[in-house]
Design a protein around this motif. Structure first.
Motif, PDB file in Angstrom:
ATOM      1  N   ASP A 112       0.837  -1.205   0.000  1.00 49.57           N
ATOM      2  CA  ASP A 112       0.000   0.000   0.000  1.00 49.57           C
ATOM      3  C   ASP A 112       0.869   1.251   0.000  1.00 49.57           C
ATOM      4  OD1 ASP A 112       0.926  -0.366   2.614  1.00 49.57           O
ATOM      5  OD2 ASP A 112      -0.917   0.335   3.562  1.00 49.57           O
ATOM      6  N   ARG A 137       5.319   4.535   6.161  1.00 47.13           N
ATOM      7  CA  ARG A 137       4.886   4.536   7.551  1.00 47.13           C
ATOM      8  C   ARG A 137       4.992   3.122   8.159  1.00 47.13           C
ATOM      9  NH1 ARG A 137      -1.029   5.977   5.666  1.00 47.13           N
ATOM     10  NH2 ARG A 137      -1.901   3.913   5.312  1.00 47.13           N
ATOM     11  N   GLU A 182       3.280   0.705   8.255  1.00 56.02           N
ATOM     12  CA  GLU A 182       2.267  -0.193   7.720  1.00 56.02           C
ATOM     13  C   GLU A 182       2.852  -1.092   6.630  1.00 56.02           C
ATOM     14  OE1 GLU A 182      -1.426   1.664   7.020  1.00 56.02           O
ATOM     15  OE2 GLU A 182      -2.372  -0.155   6.277  1.00 56.02           O
ATOM     16  N   TRP A 233      -2.274  -4.668   0.783  1.00 54.26           N
ATOM     17  CA  TRP A 233      -3.744  -4.603   0.864  1.00 54.26           C
ATOM     18  C   TRP A 233      -4.353  -4.957  -0.480  1.00 54.26           C
ATOM     19  CZ3 TRP A 233      -6.785  -3.693   5.059  1.00 54.26           C
ATOM     20  CH2 TRP A 233      -6.167  -3.190   6.211  1.00 54.26           C
ATOM     21  N   ASP A 282      -6.360  -2.202  -2.829  1.00 46.19           N
ATOM     22  CA  ASP A 282      -5.634  -1.099  -3.459  1.00 46.19           C
ATOM     23  C   ASP A 282      -5.278  -1.399  -4.910  1.00 46.19           C
ATOM     24  OD1 ASP A 282      -5.648  -0.703  -0.717  1.00 46.19           O
ATOM     25  OD2 ASP A 282      -3.729   0.317  -0.685  1.00 46.19           O
ATOM     26  N   TRP A 308     -12.358  -5.781  -1.238  1.00 49.38           N
ATOM     27  CA  TRP A 308     -10.924  -6.090  -1.123  1.00 49.38           C
ATOM     28  C   TRP A 308     -10.673  -7.523  -1.613  1.00 49.38           C
ATOM     29  CZ3 TRP A 308     -11.810  -1.366  -0.321  1.00 49.38           C
ATOM     30  CH2 TRP A 308     -10.815  -0.459   0.000  1.00 49.38           C
ATOM     31  N   TYR A 362     -15.214  -1.120   4.086  1.00 49.33           N
ATOM     32  CA  TYR A 362     -14.506   0.125   3.778  1.00 49.33           C
ATOM     33  C   TYR A 362     -15.304   1.132   2.970  1.00 49.33           C
ATOM     34  CZ  TYR A 362     -10.771  -3.040   5.146  1.00 49.33           C
ATOM     35  OH  TYR A 362     -10.006  -3.943   5.818  1.00 49.33           O
ATOM     36  N   TRP A 414     -13.840   3.813  -0.092  1.00 47.71           N
ATOM     37  CA  TRP A 414     -12.702   4.263   0.735  1.00 47.71           C
ATOM     38  C   TRP A 414     -12.058   5.555   0.198  1.00 47.71           C
ATOM     39  CZ3 TRP A 414     -11.292   2.815   5.385  1.00 47.71           C
ATOM     40  CH2 TRP A 414      -9.963   2.892   5.822  1.00 47.71           C
ATOM     41  N   GLU A 454      -2.450   9.152  -0.843  1.00 45.96           N
ATOM     42  CA  GLU A 454      -3.474   8.256  -0.316  1.00 45.96           C
ATOM     43  C   GLU A 454      -4.832   8.951  -0.250  1.00 45.96           C
ATOM     44  OE1 GLU A 454      -2.606   7.060   3.702  1.00 45.96           O
ATOM     45  OE2 GLU A 454      -3.907   5.302   3.557  1.00 45.96           O
ATOM     46  N   MET A 473      -3.551   8.949   8.863  1.00 45.26           N
ATOM     47  CA  MET A 473      -3.580   8.073   7.687  1.00 45.26           C
ATOM     48  C   MET A 473      -3.424   8.965   6.468  1.00 45.26           C
ATOM     49  SD  MET A 473      -6.471   5.426   6.272  1.00 45.26           S
ATOM     50  CE  MET A 473      -6.875   6.237   4.735  1.00 45.26           C
ATOM     51  N   HIS A 502       0.784   6.311  -2.248  1.00 49.19           N
ATOM     52  CA  HIS A 502      -0.200   5.238  -2.316  1.00 49.19           C
ATOM     53  C   HIS A 502      -0.686   5.242  -3.760  1.00 49.19           C
ATOM     54  CE1 HIS A 502      -1.187   3.982   1.770  1.00 49.19           C
ATOM     55  NE2 HIS A 502      -2.282   3.386   1.348  1.00 49.19           N
ATOM     56  N   MET A 507      -3.619   3.630  -4.815  1.00 47.08           N
ATOM     57  CA  MET A 507      -4.994   3.138  -4.961  1.00 47.08           C
ATOM     58  C   MET A 507      -5.955   4.146  -5.581  1.00 47.08           C
ATOM     59  SD  MET A 507      -6.049   3.074  -0.969  1.00 47.08           S
ATOM     60  CE  MET A 507      -6.136   4.566   0.010  1.00 47.08           C
TER      61      MET A 507
HETATM   62  C1  BGC Z   1      -4.167   1.135   3.893  1.00 44.70           C
HETATM   63  C2  BGC Z   1      -4.962   1.071   2.637  1.00 44.70           C
HETATM   64  C3  BGC Z   1      -5.931  -0.055   2.808  1.00 44.70           C
HETATM   65  C4  BGC Z   1      -6.866   0.406   3.871  1.00 44.70           C
HETATM   66  C5  BGC Z   1      -8.019  -0.495   4.107  1.00 44.70           C
HETATM   67  C6  BGC Z   1      -5.092   1.575   4.957  1.00 44.70           C
HETATM   68  O1  BGC Z   1      -4.462   1.705   6.164  1.00 44.70           O
HETATM   69  O2  BGC Z   1      -3.048   1.943   3.767  1.00 44.70           O
HETATM   70  O3  BGC Z   1      -4.243   1.156   1.529  1.00 44.70           O
HETATM   71  O4  BGC Z   1      -6.517  -0.533   1.681  1.00 44.70           O
HETATM   72  O5  BGC Z   1      -6.164   0.700   5.058  1.00 44.70           O
HETATM   73  O6  BGC Z   1      -8.532  -0.350   5.352  1.00 44.70           O
END
Ligand code: BGC
Length: 920
Positions: free
Chosen positions: A496, A500, A502, A506, A509, A561, A611, A614, A778, A789, A794, A796
Motif C-alpha cells: 500500500d 509509515r 504499515e 492490501w 488497493d 478487497w 470500507y 474508501w 493516499e 492516515m 499510495h 490506490m
Molecule cells: C491502507 C490502505 C488499505 C486500507 C483499508 C489503509 O491503512 O493503507 O491502503 O486498503 O487501510 O482499510
C-alpha cells in the motif's frame, strides 16, 4: 584446467546477454525467447513450463503458421538439432505465447537449451539463437537442513514492538576436490539474505527472497556460481537480516503476526566435477555463525545501523579463523513449502542524484532528492573512527524546513553509520528501504556535499514496457507520478505504501490498479505470485484476507478487497493470455463466494462491507474520511454490486475452464441478485440508485445491473453529479474511481473524463501534482488531512486512470475475445483538448505503438502492430476515401482492409507492421 569451465562460462555469459537474438533468415527474425515469461529463468521448479517468443519482419500482415521447438540438455545437442529433451517437430499452430513444453519429464538441475524456428504466411525464419532455462530443485532433492540460532544476543533488543536483531553472519569453508564443471547454489535466507562465495557477492538481487507467509511457502533462489568456485578451498557465506521473518515490529496490535521466529537459512550448493562426480555442500550443524558483526540492527521500518568498526575482515573468504564464532544449530523449519521464486527479484533499478542539501540548524542538514522515491541512500564519508552519521527519512517537510514525521506514525526510519576511520568510506544499507524525498543528515563529519549521496531506487526488476506522453503537461506529470508510485511499491508483493509503520499488501488497493500497471511494467509474474499469496492465506472456511500474505491477520469479509483475487486473475488472462492463474485458483475463488453467500447473503443482497468507497474527497480539508452521508455510498450497494460482478467473472472463468454447469449456476444467481438490487436500490420515481452518488450509479451501470432502458438515464445522473454538483470534479474514492474514466468514455463523455484527468484544482490528481507531489497520495486532500492516515505514496486512488490512458487515449487495447493482445482493438478517444498522444506498449506479442496528432481538421496516426497479431482500427474519419496511408489512398495500402463505417469512425482491419494513417 579451467578450459571447460571457461567455455561454459562464456556460453553462460552469451546466453545471459541473450534475450534478444537473431535468426539466420534475413526477413524474419525471432527475439525475446522466454520461458515462463521470465527474462532470466534460472532454477524454476515448474515441470511443464511455457515458452514464448516474438517474431519480427519488415513485411506487413505476418502471421505464424507453424513452429518447431528443440529443447536439448546440452548446447552441443542443440547445435546439432538433437532435441533429447523435446523436439516438437513442425507443429501447425499460430501460437507464439505460452506454448507448453511437451518433452520428457524434467528433472531437478537440468539445463534446458532451446531454440525455435517458425513458418509464416510470408516465409520461414532460420533457427533463433539458443537460450536456456534451468530447472531448480524439486522437493525430494533438498538435502540441506535449516540452520540458525533460535535466540537473541545481549546487544539485541528482542521482545518488544521495536525489536530489531543484529544481522547473522554464516560461513562454511570446504574443499572442491577436483576440477569443477558446474556449481549451483540454492538458498532460502529468512527474512532476507546476502550470499557470498569467496568474498564475492552473488547476484545483484537485494532484499531477497520475496516475502511470503512463511508457514505456507518459502521461496528459494538459484545462482550459477561456477566461475566463483575454484579447485581447492572455498567459502560460502551469507548474511541474514530480519525482513518479515523476525517481525516483532508488528507487535503493536494483538491480531498481527508478531514474528515467524529467528532468522534461518537453508542452503544447498552442488558441485559437478569434470569427471562427472558430484558433491553437495549443505547447510547443517557444521557451519559457523556470529551475530557480532557490523550490521548491529535492522528492520524494514525502523532502519539499519551499521558499525564499520565492527567489520570482520576476511570473514567471507578462505583462511579466516572462525574459531571464536559459534556453531550453527539445526532449527525448526518455517513450515512452508520450499518453492522456487518465480517472480523477479528486487534490485537497485535506478540511482538518482539529490538536488539540494541545506543546513537547517548547525550540524543538521536536510537533503532533497527532488523525487519521492523508495529505496535508500548510498553515502560517501570520511572522518574519525567511531563517528556516527544518522540519516532520517521523510516524504515532506514542515513549515520550518525540518522533516515532517507525523504521517509515518511510529516508524523510526533511521539509518546509522559508524565510521571505521581512515580513507573515504562508502556505505549503503542491506536490509531496509525507506519511502522518502527528504533526508535529515546529522553527525556527518565536515560538510555533506551533493556528490557524497545518491538515491538508490529499489523495486522488483520488472521491465518497463510502456511509455505515454500527450500534449497536456498535467496528464504527463500525473503519469510520471503514477510511474514512481507504482514501481516504488513493488516489494515482492504490491504494498500500500512504503514509508509509515504499515507497508502491507492490501488487496483492495490493486484490484484495478494491477491492470493499469500492466501497461507500464511487465507485472505478470509478480501478480501471479500474489494470487498464490492470497490463496495461501485463505482459511479452511473459505475466507480471503484483506492483506496477503496475511501478516496482519485481517479477515474482514468484504467483497471489494477480496474481489481483487478474481479481478487480478482476470487481468492476467486479459493482458497476458495466461489462463493458468484462473485454473489454479478457481476452486478457492469458488469457495470464497460460497462462503460469502452462505454467511452474508440475505434475500440476494449483501450488507456486509468494511470500507465503503474508501477515501472519497471529504467535506472538510482536515478529514480523512467523510462523515457526510451524501458523499458516502451505502456498503450494501457496493457489496451486492461487487458480488454480482464476481459472478460475471466466474461465469467467464467457468466457460474458459469448460464448466458449463457452474457457469449456469452463476448466471442464475446473478439474475436474482440483479432483481433484488434493482428492487432495493433503484427508485423508479427519481430514476436514481440509492443516494445517487457517482459510485452508486456507476457500479450497477458498469456491471450490467441497470435495465437497458434505464442506462442512459442513470448515466445522465452521473454526468449531472460530476458536472453540476461537483463542477467537473471527481467525487469518488477507491471503489468508484476504478470504473469512472472508462465508463464516462464508453458512454460517450470522454470529454468529462479528460476534464477530470486534466484538472489542477481540488480534488484531482493534477491538484496533487500542483501541490508538488511527485507520487500519488493516499487522500485527495493529502496536503491538509490528519496525518494519522495520510501517505504521500499510495497508488490506490489511480483507479482506472492508467487503463484509460492506454486503452482509450492511446487506443491500445487487447480484443477481449482474443486476450493477451493476440488481436487488438485500437480506438483512440480524441475528445477533449489533446493535440497528440504518443504511447507504446511492449505486449507479450511484441511492441505496439500509437502516436496520433490532431492538427486543425486533419488527424494523423502512426501505428505499429506486432507480428502474428492483427488489429481492428477505428480511424476517426467521415469516409474511407478520406484516409491515406503513407501518402496513398488507404484502399491501396497493403495489410489494410476496410470493414465498415461506425459512427464517427471508419473501421479497418490492419495486419502487423508500421502504418502512417492520415485524414484531411
Ligand atoms: C491502507 C490502505 C488499505 C486500507 C483499508 C489503509 O491503512 O493503507 O491502503 O486498503 O487501510 O482499510
Amino acid at each position: 584446467m579451467h578450459k571447460n569451465k571457461r567455455i561454459l562460462f562464456a556460453v553462460v555469459l552469451v546466453l545471459n546477454a541473450l534475450p534478444y537474438s537473431f535468426a539466420q533468415d534475413k526477413s524474419i527474425t525471432l527475439t525475446n525467447l522466454r520461458c515462463e515469461m521470465l527474462v532470466n529463468p534460472l532454477g524454476i521448479d515448474v515441470t511443464n513450463p511455457r515458452l514464448s517468443w516474438e517474431i519480427h519482419s519488415k513485411e506487413r500482415a505476418v502471421i505464424q503458421e507453424a513452429y518447431h521447438i528443440i529443447v536439448s540438455s546440452s548446447l552441443a545437442n542443440l547445435t546439432s538439432d538433437k532435441g533429447d529433451l523435446w523436439d516438437s517437430g513442425k507443429t501447425l499452430s499460430g501460437k507464439s505465447v505460452h506454448v507448453d513444453y511437451g518433452g520428457v519429464p524434467l528433472e531437478s538441475r537440468t539445463t534446458c537449451f532451446w531454440k525455435i524456428k517458425v513458418w509464416t504466411n510470408k516465409g520461414m525464419s532460420g533457427w533463433s539463437e539458443p537460450v536456456y532455462w534451468t530447472v531448480g530443485l524439486f522437493n525430494y532433492d533438498w538435502r540441506a537442513k535449516w540452520i540458525g540460532l533460535d535466540r537473541s544476543f545481549p546487544w539485541d533488543d528482542a521482545d518488544n514492538q521495536f525489536s530489531r536483531l543484529s544481522a547473522r553472519y554464516f560461513r562454511k569453508e570446504f574443499p572442491a576436490k577436483k576440477e569443477v564443471k558446474r556449481a549451483t547454489a540454492y538458498i532460502v535466507g529468512l527474512g532476507l539474505y546476502e550470499l557470498y562465495v569467496n568474498g564475492k557477492r552473488i547476484g545483484d538481487q537485494v532484499l531477497a527472497p520475496s516475502p511470503t507467509d512463511y508457514t505456507h511457502s518459502v521461496k528459494y533462489n538459484t545462482f550459477d556460481i561456477t566461475t566463483e568456485i575454484k579447485q581447492g578451498n572455498n567459502v560460502i557465506a551469507a548474511v541474514l537480516g530480519n525482513g518479515r521473518y523476525f517481525a516483532m515490529r508488528q507487535a503493536y496490535k494483538p491480531h498481527k503476526i508478531h514474528t515467524f521466529g529467528f532468522p534461518k537459512m537453508l542452503l544447498q550448493a552442488e558441485l559437478e566435477y569434470t569427471d562427472g562426480s558430484r558433491e553437495l555442500i549443505i547447510s547443517d550443524g557444521t557451519w559457523k555463525v556470529t551475530a557480532d558483526g557490523p550490521i548491529r540492527t535492522n528492520n524494514e521500518y525502523d532502519g539499519e545501523e551499521y558499525d564499520a568498526t565492527m567489520e570482520i575482515p576476511g570473514w567471507n573468504k578462505t583462511g579466516f579463523n572462525d574459531s571464536a564464532w559459534l556453531t550453527t544449530e539445526l532449527v525448526e523449519e518455517p513450515g512452508g513449502k520450499v518453492q522456487a521464486q518465480m517472480n523477479e527479484h528486487m534490485k537497485v533499478m535506478e540511482t538518482i542524484a539529490p538536488v539540494s542539501i541545506k543546513e537547517l540548524t548547525p550540524g543538521t542538514y536536510i537533503m532533497d532528492l527532488g523525487q519521492n522515491m523508495v529505496g535508500w541512500i548510498r553515502m560517501q564519508v570520511k572522518g574519525k573512527s567511531g563517528t556516527r552519521v544518522t540519516l532520517r527519512f521523510a516524504e515532506t517537510l514542515r513549515a520550518d524546513g525540518a522533516l515532517y514525521m507525523d504521517n509515518l506514525r511510529d516508524a523510526k526510519v533511521t539509518d546509522v553509520y559508524t565510521l571505521k576511520g581512515g580513507d573515504q568510506e562508502t556505505w549503503e544499507p542491506s536490509f531496509v528501504y525507506h519511502g522518502f524525498r527528504y533526508v535529515e543528515i546529522t553527525g556527518y563529519p565536515g560538510k555533506p556535499l551533493l556528490q557524497n549521496f545518491e538515491g538508490r531506487v529499489v523495486y522488483d526488476a520488472l521491465q518497463t514496457v510502456g511509455s505515454f506522453k500527450t500534449s497536456n503537461a498535467t496528464l504527463n506529470k500525473i503519469y510520471q507520478n503514477a510511474y514512481w508510485g507504482i514501481r516504488g511499491n513493488y516489494k515482492g508483493m504490491p504494498l500500500d505504501c512504503p514509508q509509515r509503520n504499515e507497508r502491507q499488501p492490501w488487496l483492495g488497493d490493486r484490484s484495478t490498479g494491477a491492470y493499469g500497471e500492466s501497461f507500464i511494467f511487465a507485472n505478470a509474474k509478480l501478480y501471479a505470485k500474489w494470487l498464490d499469496d492470497i490463496e495461501e492465506s485463505q482459511t479452511a472456511e473459505g475466507r480471503i484476507p484483506d492483506v496477503a500474505p496475511n501478516f496482519w491477520f485481517y479477515y474482514k469479509d468484504n467483497m471489494t478487497w477480496g474481489g481483487a483475487y478474481l479481478m487480478i486473475a482476470d487481468m492476467l488472462y486479459k493482458q497476458y493470455g495466461d489462463l493458468r492463474p484462473i485454473k489454479r485458483h478457481y476452486p478457492s475463488m469458488k469457495q470464497w463466494l460460497v462462503y460469502m453467500e452462505a454467511k452474508y447473503m440475505d434475500n440476494y443482497l449483501i450488507a456486509k462491507d468494511s470500507y465503503g468507497d474508501w477515501c472519497v474527497p471529504p467535506e472538510s480539508q482536515e478529514l480523512i474520511h467523510s462523515k457526510d452521508p451524501a458523499r458516502k455510498t451505502d456498503g450494501e450497494v457496493i457489496a451486492t454490486a461487487y458480488y454480482y460482478y464476481m459472478l460475471q467473472l466466474m461465469q467467464n472463468f467457468a466457460a474458459l475452464l469448460d464448466k458449463p454447469k457452474d457457469a449456469a449456476e452463476y448466471a442464475a444467481l446473478a439474475l436474482k441478485i440483479r432483481d433484488a438490487f434493482n428492487k432495493k436500490f433503484f427508485d423508479p420515481e427519481t430514476l436514481q440508485y440509492s443516494n445517487n452518488t457517482v459510485t452508486a450509479s456507476i457500479l450497477p451501470l458498469r456491471f450490467g445491473i441497470v435495465e437497458e432502458s434505464m442506462r442512459e438515464k442513470v448515466f445522465a445522473n452521473i454526468v449531472e453529479k460530476i458536472m453540476v454538483e461537483n463542477k467537473g470534479h471527481i467525487s469518488t474514492g477507491v471503489i468508484g474511481t476504478q470504473w469512472l474514466m472508462r465508463t464516462l468514455t464508453e458512454y460517450g463523455r470522454a470529454d468529462i473524463a479528460y476534464r477530470i484527468a486534466s484538472n489542477q484544482d481540488y480534488p484531482s490528481w493534477g491538484y496533487m501534482a500542483k501541490q508538488g507531489a511527485t507520487t500519488i497520495w493516499e487522500l485527495w486532500n493529502g496536503d491538509t488531512a490528519n496525518p494519522a492516515m495520510n501517505s504521500h505514496n499510495h497508488v490506490m486512488l489511480l483507479g482506472d486512470l492508467i487503463v484509460w490512458m492506454y486503452e482509450d487515449l492511446a487506443g491500445i487495447k487487447t480484443d477481449p475475445s482474443h486476450p493477451g493482445f493476440e488481436q487488438l482493438v485500437m480506438k483512440p478517444s480524441v475528445a477533449g483538448g489533446l493535440d497528440f498522444v504518443e504511447a507504446s506498449y511492449h505486449s507479450i506479442q511484441g511492441l505496439i505503438k500509437s502516436h496520433w496528432r490532431k492538427e486543425g481538421r486533419s488527424f494523423s496516426w502512426m501505428l505499429t502492430i506486432p507480428t502474428n497479431t492483427k488489429a481492428t482500427v477505428y480511424m476517426p474519419a467521415l469516409a474511407v476515401n478520406n484516409i491515406t496511408e503513407s501518402g496513398k489512398n488507404v484502399s491501396s495500402a497493403s495489410g489494410v482492409r476496410f470493414l465498415r463505417k461506425e459512427g464517427d469512425f471508419v473501421v479497418l482491419e490492419v495486419g502487423s507492421g508500421d502504418y502512417a494513417f492520415k485524414t484531411q
